[in-house]
Design an enzyme around this catalytic site. Structure first.
Site, short mmCIF file in Angstrom:
data_model
loop_
_atom_site.label_atom_id
_atom_site.label_comp_id
_atom_site.label_asym_id
_atom_site.label_seq_id
_atom_site.Cartn_x
_atom_site.Cartn_y
_atom_site.Cartn_z
N CYS A 115 91.81 62.02 38.68
CA CYS A 115 91.68 60.69 38.08
C CYS A 115 90.45 59.92 38.55
CB CYS A 115 92.94 59.87 38.34
SG CYS A 115 94.39 60.56 37.55
N HIS A 251 90.38 52.36 36.80
CA HIS A 251 91.13 53.51 36.29
C HIS A 251 92.47 53.00 35.77
CE1 HIS A 251 93.26 57.20 35.93
NE2 HIS A 251 93.98 57.05 37.04
N ASN A 281 97.76 57.03 31.22
CA ASN A 281 96.79 57.53 32.20
C ASN A 281 96.09 58.76 31.62
OD1 ASN A 281 95.44 58.64 34.36
ND2 ASN A 281 97.12 58.34 35.82
O1 UT7 Z 1 96.15 58.23 38.42
C1 UT7 Z 1 96.58 59.06 39.43
C2 UT7 Z 1 97.36 58.31 40.41
N1 UT7 Z 1 98.72 58.11 39.96
C3 UT7 Z 1 99.23 56.92 39.98
O2 UT7 Z 1 98.53 55.99 40.25
C4 UT7 Z 1 100.71 56.78 39.75
C5 UT7 Z 1 101.26 55.91 40.84
N2 UT7 Z 1 102.67 55.69 40.74
C6 UT7 Z 1 103.25 54.95 39.77
O3 UT7 Z 1 102.62 54.51 38.85
C7 UT7 Z 1 104.73 54.62 39.89
O4 UT7 Z 1 105.17 55.02 41.17
C8 UT7 Z 1 105.61 55.30 38.82
C9 UT7 Z 1 105.39 54.64 37.48
C10 UT7 Z 1 105.30 56.78 38.74
C11 UT7 Z 1 107.09 55.14 39.17
O5 UT7 Z 1 107.42 53.78 39.34
P1 UT7 Z 1 108.23 53.28 40.64
O6 UT7 Z 1 108.49 51.86 40.43
O7 UT7 Z 1 107.42 53.68 41.83
O8 UT7 Z 1 109.58 54.09 40.53
P2 UT7 Z 1 110.20 55.19 41.50
O9 UT7 Z 1 109.40 56.44 41.49
O10 UT7 Z 1 110.48 54.56 42.84
O11 UT7 Z 1 111.60 55.47 40.79
C12 UT7 Z 1 112.55 54.44 40.58
C13 UT7 Z 1 113.68 55.00 39.72
C14 UT7 Z 1 114.21 56.33 40.22
O12 UT7 Z 1 115.62 56.33 40.05
P3 UT7 Z 1 116.62 56.04 41.29
O13 UT7 Z 1 116.31 57.09 42.29
O14 UT7 Z 1 116.25 54.65 41.77
O15 UT7 Z 1 117.95 56.12 40.66
C15 UT7 Z 1 113.61 57.34 39.26
O16 UT7 Z 1 114.40 58.50 39.12
O17 UT7 Z 1 113.21 55.23 38.39
C16 UT7 Z 1 113.60 56.55 37.98
N3 UT7 Z 1 112.64 57.04 37.00
C17 UT7 Z 1 112.76 56.80 35.67
N4 UT7 Z 1 113.69 56.15 34.97
C18 UT7 Z 1 113.52 56.07 33.63
C19 UT7 Z 1 111.50 57.75 37.22
N5 UT7 Z 1 110.87 57.98 36.05
C20 UT7 Z 1 111.63 57.40 35.09
C21 UT7 Z 1 111.51 57.29 33.69
N6 UT7 Z 1 112.46 56.63 33.01
N7 UT7 Z 1 110.46 57.82 33.00
#
Ligand code: UT7
Length: 324
Positions: A115, A251, A281
């Protein structure tokens, strides 16, 4: 010796026709439009047609960048293309772009920093031009990133899309460039963090392409910290501050990262160019896609000071300051 500066003379971008909305994604994995919008700001992503490869997307973006620069393809003597999703293992996708644009001579090669790829490519091309090796460069970020997604992993497949963006960079004397040109870059990597964001395959390991794996919430925290320190580094190098920046062209990974970085670095919300809602992204393509969006709709004008940043797998991260 005359000081040479690299100046961005044209921008272009391309998004494939096919769109998958968040509603469409909810039919593929257990997710909702609300979750994706709230956690990422993404509303839709573009998907390359089955017969489109990364170089096809890159060529369309490059042609538009050349047209806006008023420069013909035969004037280009350097192509630096950032991609994680090359057409083939070799040759470099940049050479396919070279051939498709009918460019003979010069050099074309790929840069791989996921990225952050566009900033690494811009840094590379800028350094080469300043050294007088070549005069006119195409710097491209292009990805068919959806081809390395695991479409059963809701934690990653909803985030990414395909696309390409390009800039034309010309080597100019200070008299020709005036105030315009690339001012400085900061690029860094930390290979010890690779297990937080990687692809579980490769030519010499599994012999397969593999799929994206990410521990998103940990990447998020590192992203905000690393990006902020990279921005501070380019400010320290130039003596400029957030007050001097006309446009922040980050980005496009997650609207919450954009907001958190803007807040931490005291950048006005109104200065942020955000296109993440429209294409998700797109990895190395996202900065030139956002830059071209801002130029095309008239917000970004010649002479404006642009701050750009990125963070991706590796980890890799960086920031650039340039006057368009
Ligand atoms: O460009 C390269 C670099 N990459 C990035 O910059 C990505 C950086 N990370 C992010 O953007 C965020 O961490 C995400 C968007 C990937 C995730 O958001 P988050 O607020 O950090 O959520 P999380 O990973 O802590 O997950 C929270 C909950 C989990 O459920 P439980 O364990 O709380 O029950 C996940 O299983 O959200 C759940 N979850 C989803 N729910 C519905 C994860 N993906 C999804 C989804 N739909 N697509």
């Amino acid at each position: 010796m005359t000081n040479i500066r690299s100046v961005i003379r044209g921008t272009g971008s391309y998004l494939p026709d096919r769109i998958l909305t968040n509603e469409d994604m909810s039919k593929i994995v257990d997710t909702t439009d609300d979750w994706i919008r709230e956690r990422t700001g993404i509303q839709q992503r573009h998907i390359a047609a089955d017969d489109q490869v990364t170089s096809d997307l890159a060529v369309k973006a490059a042609e538009r960048a050349l047209a806006t620069a008023g420069i013909s393809a035969d004037q280009v003597d350097l192509i630096v293309l950032a991609t994680t999703t090359p057409d083939q293992t070799f040759p470099a996708t940049a050479t396919a772009v070279q051939a498709k644009l009918g460019i003979q001579g010069g050099a074309a090669f790929d840069v791989q920093a996921v990225c952050s790829g566009f900033l690494f490519a811009l840094t590379t091309a800028d350094s080469i031009l300043k050294n007088g090796l070549f005069k006119t460069a195409l710097v491209i970020g292009a990805e068919t990133f959806t081809r390395i997604l695991d479409w059963s992993d809701r934690g990653t497949c909803v985030l990414f899309g395909d696309g390409a963006g390009a800039v034309v960079l010309t080597a100019e004397t200070e008299a020709e460039a005036g105030e315009r040109g690339v001012l400085t870059h900061y690029i860094r990597t930390d290979g010890a963090k690779s297990e937080l964001l990687y692809v579980d395959g490769g030519v010499s390991s599994t012999g397969t392409i593999g799929h994206v794996r990410m521990i998103g919430n940990q990447v998020f925290k590192h992203a905000v910290a690393n990006i902020s320190s990279a921005i501070q580094a380019v400010y320290d190098e130039t003596g400029l501050t957030s007050n001097s920046v006309d446009w922040f062209v980050p980005h496009q990974a997650n609207q919450r990262i954009l907001n958190a970085v803007a807040k931490r670095m005291s950048l006005d919300e109104g200065k942020v160019i955000s296109t993440v809602a429209l294409h998700g992204n797109t990895s190395a393509a996202s900065i030139p896609l956002a830059l071209d969006a801002g130029v095309s709709d008239g917000r970004i004008k010649p002479g404006h000071l642009i701050l750009s940043e990125a963070m991706g797998g590796g980890f890799s991260w960086g920031a650039s300051l340039f006057r368009l």
